[in-house]
Design a protein around this motif. Structure first.
Motif, mmCIF file in Angstrom:
data_model
loop_
_atom_site.group_PDB
_atom_site.id
_atom_site.type_symbol
_atom_site.label_atom_id
_atom_site.label_comp_id
_atom_site.label_asym_id
_atom_site.label_seq_id
_atom_site.Cartn_x
_atom_site.Cartn_y
_atom_site.Cartn_z
ATOM 1 N N GLN A 186 0.823 -1.211 0.000
ATOM 2 C CA GLN A 186 0.000 0.000 0.000
ATOM 3 C C GLN A 186 0.855 1.258 0.000
ATOM 4 O OE1 GLN A 186 -2.468 -0.572 3.425
ATOM 5 N NE2 GLN A 186 -3.896 -1.949 2.396
ATOM 6 N N ARG A 187 2.046 1.169 0.587
ATOM 7 C CA ARG A 187 2.969 2.311 0.618
ATOM 8 C C ARG A 187 4.120 2.112 -0.363
ATOM 9 N NH1 ARG A 187 2.557 1.085 6.162
ATOM 10 N NH2 ARG A 187 4.727 0.356 6.125
ATOM 11 N N SER A 188 3.891 1.296 -1.378
ATOM 12 C CA SER A 188 4.986 0.906 -2.271
ATOM 13 C C SER A 188 5.630 2.104 -2.969
ATOM 14 C CB SER A 188 4.473 -0.089 -3.311
ATOM 15 O OG SER A 188 3.389 0.460 -4.046
ATOM 16 N N LEU A 189 4.833 3.112 -3.370
ATOM 17 C CA LEU A 189 5.392 4.265 -4.064
ATOM 18 C C LEU A 189 6.291 5.091 -3.161
ATOM 19 C CD1 LEU A 189 2.224 5.299 -6.076
ATOM 20 C CD2 LEU A 189 4.351 4.418 -7.027
ATOM 21 N N VAL A 190 6.040 5.039 -1.860
ATOM 22 C CA VAL A 190 6.918 5.717 -0.900
ATOM 23 C C VAL A 190 8.075 4.800 -0.518
ATOM 24 C CG1 VAL A 190 7.040 6.768 1.382
ATOM 25 C CG2 VAL A 190 4.988 7.076 -0.017
ATOM 26 N N VAL A 196 7.620 7.522 -10.896
ATOM 27 C CA VAL A 196 8.295 6.679 -9.905
ATOM 28 C C VAL A 196 8.173 5.201 -10.293
ATOM 29 C CG1 VAL A 196 8.224 5.886 -7.509
ATOM 30 C CG2 VAL A 196 8.038 8.320 -8.013
ATOM 31 N N ALA A 197 6.980 4.801 -10.721
ATOM 32 C CA ALA A 197 6.782 3.407 -11.121
ATOM 33 C C ALA A 197 7.670 3.040 -12.304
ATOM 34 C CB ALA A 197 5.309 3.174 -11.461
ATOM 35 N N LYS A 198 7.793 3.942 -13.258
ATOM 36 C CA LYS A 198 8.595 3.668 -14.456
ATOM 37 C C LYS A 198 10.081 3.593 -14.138
ATOM 38 C CE LYS A 198 9.756 5.757 -18.940
ATOM 39 N NZ LYS A 198 11.108 6.223 -18.619
ATOM 40 N N ASN A 199 10.551 4.477 -13.272
ATOM 41 C CA ASN A 199 11.986 4.566 -13.020
ATOM 42 C C ASN A 199 12.474 3.680 -11.880
ATOM 43 O OD1 ASN A 199 12.214 6.496 -15.076
ATOM 44 N ND2 ASN A 199 11.766 8.175 -13.675
ATOM 45 N N LEU A 200 11.620 3.389 -10.893
ATOM 46 C CA LEU A 200 12.077 2.686 -9.700
ATOM 47 C C LEU A 200 11.381 1.349 -9.480
ATOM 48 C CD1 LEU A 200 12.339 5.703 -7.212
ATOM 49 C CD2 LEU A 200 14.149 4.681 -8.602
ATOM 50 N N MET A 201 10.042 1.334 -9.561
ATOM 51 C CA MET A 201 9.321 0.112 -9.200
ATOM 52 C C MET A 201 9.605 -1.043 -10.149
ATOM 53 S SD MET A 201 5.602 1.234 -7.681
ATOM 54 C CE MET A 201 5.226 -0.470 -7.281
ATOM 55 N N VAL A 202 9.821 -0.748 -11.415
ATOM 56 C CA VAL A 202 10.078 -1.833 -12.368
ATOM 57 C C VAL A 202 11.352 -2.600 -12.021
ATOM 58 C CG1 VAL A 202 8.843 -0.746 -14.274
ATOM 59 C CG2 VAL A 202 11.227 -0.185 -13.897
ATOM 60 N N GLN A 203 12.253 -1.956 -11.268
ATOM 61 C CA GLN A 203 13.494 -2.623 -10.878
ATOM 62 C C GLN A 203 13.286 -3.578 -9.706
ATOM 63 O OE1 GLN A 203 16.543 0.334 -10.224
ATOM 64 N NE2 GLN A 203 15.815 1.610 -11.909
ATOM 65 N N CYS A 204 12.169 -3.463 -9.025
ATOM 66 C CA CYS A 204 11.899 -4.290 -7.845
ATOM 67 C C CYS A 204 11.004 -5.482 -8.146
ATOM 68 C CB CYS A 204 11.254 -3.430 -6.747
ATOM 69 S SG CYS A 204 12.261 -2.026 -6.226
ATOM 70 N N PHE A 205 10.466 -5.566 -9.346
ATOM 71 C CA PHE A 205 9.542 -6.639 -9.705
ATOM 72 C C PHE A 205 10.104 -7.445 -10.871
ATOM 73 C CE2 PHE A 205 6.907 -3.760 -7.370
ATOM 74 C CZ PHE A 205 5.898 -4.524 -6.805
ATOM 75 N N PRO A 206 9.797 -8.733 -10.928
ATOM 76 C CA PRO A 206 10.214 -9.531 -12.089
ATOM 77 C C PRO A 206 9.591 -8.987 -13.372
ATOM 78 C CG PRO A 206 9.470 -10.945 -10.287
ATOM 79 C CD PRO A 206 9.118 -9.547 -9.899
ATOM 80 N N PRO A 207 10.279 -9.133 -14.488
ATOM 81 C CA PRO A 207 9.746 -8.579 -15.752
ATOM 82 C C PRO A 207 8.367 -9.117 -16.113
ATOM 83 C CG PRO A 207 12.059 -9.193 -15.996
ATOM 84 C CD PRO A 207 11.624 -9.713 -14.665
ATOM 85 N N HIS A 208 8.115 -10.415 -15.800
ATOM 86 C CA HIS A 208 6.830 -10.976 -16.217
ATOM 87 C C HIS A 208 5.655 -10.423 -15.407
ATOM 88 C CE1 HIS A 208 8.040 -13.676 -12.885
ATOM 89 N NE2 HIS A 208 6.739 -13.795 -12.666
ATOM 90 N N VAL A 227 9.509 2.422 -2.208
ATOM 91 C CA VAL A 227 10.489 2.207 -3.263
ATOM 92 C C VAL A 227 11.512 3.337 -3.308
ATOM 93 C CG1 VAL A 227 9.290 3.416 -5.142
ATOM 94 C CG2 VAL A 227 10.686 1.392 -5.641
ATOM 95 N N ARG A 228 11.154 4.511 -2.785
ATOM 96 C CA ARG A 228 12.108 5.620 -2.734
ATOM 97 C C ARG A 228 12.976 5.559 -1.481
ATOM 98 N NH1 ARG A 228 8.249 10.641 -4.787
ATOM 99 N NH2 ARG A 228 6.477 9.244 -4.759
ATOM 100 N N ARG A 229 12.389 5.163 -0.350
ATOM 101 C CA ARG A 229 13.119 5.174 0.921
ATOM 102 C C ARG A 229 13.850 3.863 1.188
ATOM 103 N NH1 ARG A 229 8.467 7.888 4.870
ATOM 104 N NH2 ARG A 229 8.303 9.894 3.774
ATOM 105 N N ASP A 230 13.203 2.728 0.953
ATOM 106 C CA ASP A 230 13.791 1.431 1.272
ATOM 107 C C ASP A 230 13.367 0.409 0.226
ATOM 108 O OD1 ASP A 230 14.997 -0.687 2.449
ATOM 109 O OD2 ASP A 230 13.664 -0.806 4.190
ATOM 110 N N PRO A 231 13.960 0.460 -0.965
ATOM 111 C CA PRO A 231 13.532 -0.465 -2.032
ATOM 112 C C PRO A 231 13.787 -1.927 -1.687
ATOM 113 C CG PRO A 231 15.512 0.748 -2.669
ATOM 114 C CD PRO A 231 15.016 1.380 -1.417
#
Length: 662
Positions: free
Chosen positions: A196-200, A292-304, A202-206
């Motif tokens: 629920q706080r993923s957008l925050v 944020v999702a484009k630049n940071l979150m995609v690095q934390c999830f598998p491509p599929h 991913v910036r503070r503690d990916p």
């Protein structure tokens, strides 16, 4: 056989006849004989080989048939032996039931021994797992939880395999590991809170977000393995499949929806611009979140997982739902404009989805509309209906305000050229301009509709304007002392007609395309005729006002009193000069008047005396007419020229056309 021989002989005869058709071929008879002999020998050799091959095959087949017969006989004897042994061993099989039970118990005991350590340490592992969850060590907590579940599922599987109908033992095992499901639920809550706080986060503690994704991936693999085993054994452990990946996307979807809905900080009662503020906050939040999702979150999830594409769809769907909710509310005209401008223009512009930071992942051409065409059409219809009512009210209010100005004791303002005017045209067309500019932000089609609406309402307004000017004139004629500045305001009304004309032309030129101008012009009632009528009646009112003031003095002309000495002409000149100082402030297109006065005489002596006196008066006033001095009435050529014939007619009447009274 004889028939065959005959056919062979006939065939041979034909072939020999074919070979010996010419005399020279007789020399080759021996050659032909040798060739035919070779052919015969070759055919006989092939025939012998074929027959030999067939004989060999038959010999081999017979040998195999003999072997098969022997094998069948042996099998029959073996089956008889097996049948005899089976009948003798029935009692022996029944005596092995104890061995079978021992094997099953051994398998259970082996599973129990394998999980013995975990079984005895279940309470301790539960406490450790709970502590790890509270400390936020999610990966370690999940590892211990997996151990507990593995022990439970292994024991339950062995029990199911031994006796699937024994629910008592299954319940006993499930109860002993009862805390496991609670730990799973508690861990899931922690995962959902992080998501629920993923957008925050991913910036503070990916790394924390990565841990959550790893846990979900582990559970997905376990789910797949258990479902594969279910196809073979039909056994499914309690709580499976967990489907945490599916739940993860559901949590993200709810989070996006809540974020969109939570951006409304004001209401219409507290802030008239509430919707503009609400939409601007949505724009900023959505753009920031997607970047944020484009630049940071995609690095934390598998491509599929395709996390960015899924988040983009979630935001789009949440925005569409929110826009539908807003569209269903009772919106004012300005709010409808704000909503449609945002939906149709801002959303796909560089300020939001078309932003350079989202390219190329976001293609605005593939985005579905936030509002369906039917909803947009309904909003536009509501807007046009509301706008129509508003324009009517605004025009009525503007006219009422202008009417109050007509009664003022001070003269109206003049424009830069010195012509009297009121603020009515400026107010009306400023209102039209504002609404057209707003409509242009939405679409060209709406802009054209608003322009047509403005012209339609302008036509109706001018009819009311005409009626009000007529009432203004009639009210003044009942008491000519009021209003004090009647002439000046009537001049301003006349000038307003020309301003209205120019403003209408300017409005069409600015907001109407050339290819549509003819159609709109034909569809609108002619307003020029109404304006010309208002101006013409206004000019007539002014001339009537002049003659009402001059009536007494004009009646003195060509009378005995005038012959004995009167200042009527002086008064007329001063009055005319005063009026035409005002008339000079009428705009050029409407500087027209229609004077006409004829005196009446009594007798020839009256005619002679009138002729002498009129010549004297003409000589007195003629220098002013012929040689105007600076600052005099006649300096304004445009303003006075229409009344020169009037003065000439008054001062030097053509006596040949005089109507002599009795």
């Amino acid at each position: 056989m004889k028939e065959t021989d005959r056919e062979a002989v006939a065939t041979a005869v034909q072939r020999v006849a074919g070979m010996l058709q010419r005399p020279d071929q007789l020399d080759k008879v021996e050659q032909y004989r040798r060739r035919e002999a070779r052919k015969k020998a070759s055919v006989e050799a092939r025939l012998k080989a074929a027959i030999q091959s067939q004989l060999d095959g038959v010999r081999t087949g017979l040998s195999q048939l003999h072997s098969a017969l022997n094998d069948v006989t042996d099998i029959q004897r073996s089956l008889a032996d097996v049948s005899r042994d089976w009948r003798q061993s029935i009692n022996t099989v029944e005596s092995l039931k104890d061995v079978k039970d021992a094997v099953v118990r051994h398998s259970q005991l082996a599973a129990a021994v394998e999980n013995l350590k975990n079984i005895f340490s279940v309470p301790e592992i539960v406490r450790e797992t709970q502590d790890l969850i509270e400390q936020g060590a999610l990966l370690q907590a999940h590892r211990k939880l997996m151990d507990l579940e593995c022990s439970r599922d292994g024991l339950m599987y062995e029990q199911y395999r031994m006796d699937s109908g024994n629910t008592r033992d299954m319940t006993l095992i499930h109860g002993y590991f009862g805390s496991t499901q609670g730990l799973s639920d508690e861990l899931a809550k922690q995962l959902w809170m992080v998501l629920q706080r993923s957008l925050v986060t991913v910036r503070r503690d990916p790394t924390l977000l990565v841990s959550v994704v790893r846990i979900i991936e582990r559970e997905e693999k376990i789910d797949r393995r258990i479902l594969d085993r279910k196809k073979q054994t039909s056994f499914v452990p309690p709580g499976r499949p967990k489907n945490w990946k599916e739940k993860m996307f559901a949590i993200l979807d709810r989070t996006v929806t809540t974020r969109i809905e939570g951006t409304q900080a004001d209401t219409r009662e507290s802030d008239k611009m509430w919707l503009v503020r609400h939409l601007e906050i949505i724009r900023k939040y959505v753009l920031d979140d997607l970047v944020v999702a484009k630049n940071l979150m995609v690095q934390c999830f598998p491509p599929h997982y395709e996390i960015f594409r899924n988040l983009l769809n979630m935001y789009h769907q949440a925005l569409s739902s929110r826009m539908q909710e807003l569209a269903s509310e009772d919106l004012e005209a300005s709010e409808i404009v704000s909503l449609l401008t945002w939906v149709l223009n801002t959303y796909a512009s560089a300020e939001m989805m078309g932003n350079a930071e989202l390219v190329p992942e976001v293609d605005v051409s593939t985005l579905k509309p936030l509002l369906s065409p039917d909803v947009v059409s309904e909003l536009l219809d509501t807007y046009m209906s509301t706008l129509t009512s508003n324009i009517i009210a605004w025009l009525r209010k503007a006219l009422e305000t202008d009417k109050k100005d007509w009664l003022k004791e001070t003269e109206p303002e003049a424009d830069q050229d010195g012509y009297y005017q009121t603020t009515l045209p400026a107010i009306v067309f400023q209102m039209f301009e504002q609404n057209l500019q707003v409509a242009a932000q939405i679409s060209e089609d709406l802009k054209t509709k608003v322009l047509v609406l403005c012209l339609q309402q302008m036509n109706s307004f001018l009819s009311r304007y005409k009626d009000e000017t007529q009432s203004y004139k009639e009210e003044h004629l009942r008491d000519r002392q009021h209003p004090h500045c009647y002439v000046q305001y009537m001049i301003a009304i006349i000038n307003n007609c020309q301003t209205f004309k120019e403003s209408i032309v300017s409005l069409k030129r600015k907001y109407l395309k050339n290819d549509m101008e003819a159609g709109v012009s034909l569809s609108q009632p002619s307003m020029d005729g109404i304006l010309d009528t208002i101006a013409k009646e206004g000019c007539g009112s002014l001339l009537e006002e002049v003659f009402l003031d001059l009536e007494q003095h004009l009646n003195e002309l060509m009378t005995r009193k005038w012959l004995l000495g009167s200042n009527a002409v002086d008064t007329i000149c001063v009055t005319v000069e005063d009026y035409f100082n005002d008339f000079a402030k009428i705009k050029k297109p409407y500087k027209k008047c229609s004077p006409g006065v004829r005196p009446s005489f009594k007798g020839n002596s009256h005619v002679s005396a009138a002729k002498s006196e009129s010549c004297r008066e003409a000589q007195w006033s003629h220098p002013q007419l012929a040689s105007p001095s600076p600052g005099s009435l006649w300096r304004s050529e445009v303003g006075v020229r229409p009344f020169r014939p009037l003065l000439a007619q008054l001062l030097v009447p053509p006596l040949t056309s005089v109507n002599i009274g009795g």
